[in-house]
Enzyme design. Structure first.
Site: not given
Ligand code: UT7
Length: 327
Positions: A111, A250, A280
């Site tokens: 990225c 990014h 992304n």
């Molecule tokens: O390209 C450069 C590299 N990539 C990035 O920079 C991505 C960076 N990360 C992010 O953008 C975010 O961390 C994500 C969008 C990937 C995830 O958002 P988050 O606020 O960090 O959520 P999380 O991973 O902490 O997950 C929160 C909850 C979890 O459930 P529990 O454990 O709280 O019950 C996940 O299982 O949301 C759940 N979850 C979803 N729920 C519905 C994860 N993906 C999904 C989904 N739909 N698609």
């Protein structure tokens, strides 16, 4: 000390695959919702490459715009999804553009790849190796995504963007300013594809050929590193935070862009975002966001523009320029 020959922006372009994939379409087949995707990432839809829309194909389309009929004497392609694992895709792009036997090679910093490619191109220009370098970021990143993984499917999309750099004077509008680049390989596993490379050519199980991401850790580090790197180039250039008109980060998550802008002390309206429409797109993200912003009039000549990226590797960096007027 500024180099005598600077790399000056001379053209830009972007290209997207035809197929739009909406959040609703993803929510219809995976355990997620449009609302979760929109509020957690800022993404409404993304593009997915279909048959024939390979990295080379998208790169050629973006590059044609950036060249606008002109020529380049070197091609640097930032990608982590080349058409083949070997060889690099850039020579095929150069051939398709009719550029003859110019030097052409890929840069893989995922990225952050576009910033690494810009730095490489600027080095070619300042050293006199080339006069006009086509810098492309292109990825069909969905080829690395497990179609059953709700944590990555909503995030990533495909696309390409390109900038043309020419030799010029450091004081010119459009001259690329200082570039800050970093890596941290000890954390490679936070965002990687385990199999398919030399360590493990054949996946032990099919899912090992897909990207796995520890999103929350990546999120936190992305904000901190992009802010750190941005401050470094601002200081080197002698710009104050208040001088920056547009922050083109990014496009990984709208919340990352907003949080980084906040950490830097930039107003929310300085943030340039097209993530709602493209997701992304990895190495294509920054040049595609720039091409969209210029088309929409969000970035105009005279704007002081700060660019920053963070991604797998881990890698990150920043640079800046004053947007030129090109007739
Ligand atoms: O390209 C450069 C590299 N990539 C990035 O920079 C991505 C960076 N990360 C992010 O953008 C975010 O961390 C994500 C969008 C990937 C995830 O958002 P988050 O606020 O960090 O959520 P999380 O991973 O902490 O997950 C929160 C909850 C979890 O459930 P529990 O454990 O709280 O019950 C996940 O299982 O949301 C759940 N979850 C979803 N729920 C519905 C994860 N993906 C999904 C989904 N739909 N698609």
């Amino acid at each position: 000390m500024s180099p005598a020959r600077a790399a000056v922006l001379a053209g830009w372009g972007g290209a997207l695959p035809e197929q739009v994939v909406t959040n609703h379409e993803i929510a219809a087949r995976l355990d997620t919702t449009d609302e979760w995707i929109r509020t957690r990432t800022g993404i409404r839809e993304r593009r997915k490459a279909g048959p024939g829309e390979s990295t080379v194909e998208l790169a050629v389309r973006a590059a044609r715009d950036a060249l606008r009929g002109g020529r380049a004497d070197a091609v640097v392609l930032a990608t982590s999804t080349p058409d083949q694992v070997c060889p690099a895709s850039a020579p095929q792009v150069a051939a398709r553009l009719g550029l003859g036997t110019v030097p052409a090679f890929d840069v893989n910093a995922v990225c952050s790849g576009f910033l690494y490619a810009l730095a490489t191109a600027a080095g070619f220009i300042s050293s006199g190796i080339a006069q006009r370098v086509l810098v492309i970021g292109a990825d069909v990143f969905t080829s690395l995504i497990d179609p059953e993984d709700r944590t990555t499917v909503p995030i990533f999309g495909d696309g390409a963007g390109a900038l043309l750099l020419r030799a010029g004077d450091p004081s010119e509008s459009g001259a690329l300013g200082p570039i800050d680049l970093h890596s941290e390989g000890e954390q490679a596993e936070l965002l990687w594809v385990k199999a398919g490379g030399s360590r493990c050519p054949v996946p032990a199980e099919p899912r090992e050929r897909y990207l796995v991401m520890q999103g929350t850790s990546v999120f936190r580090q992305a904000c901190a590193r992009m802010a750190e790197s941005s401050r470094a180039v601002l200081e080197q250039a002698g710009w104050m935070v208040g001088d920056v008109d547009r922050f083109v980060g990014h496009q990984a998550n709208i919340r990352i862009l907003q949080a980084t802008a906040k950490q830097l002390g930039l107003p929310a309206d300085a943030v340039v975002a097209n993530i709602d429409r493209v997701g992304n797109t990895s190495a294509a993200s920054i040049p595609l966001a720039l091409a969209d912003a210029v088309a929409e009039g969000t970035v105009v000549p005279g704007h002081k523009v700060l660019l920053s990226a963070f991604g797998a590797g881990l890698t990150w960096g920043a640079t800046l320029l004053t947007w030129p007027s090109l007739d």
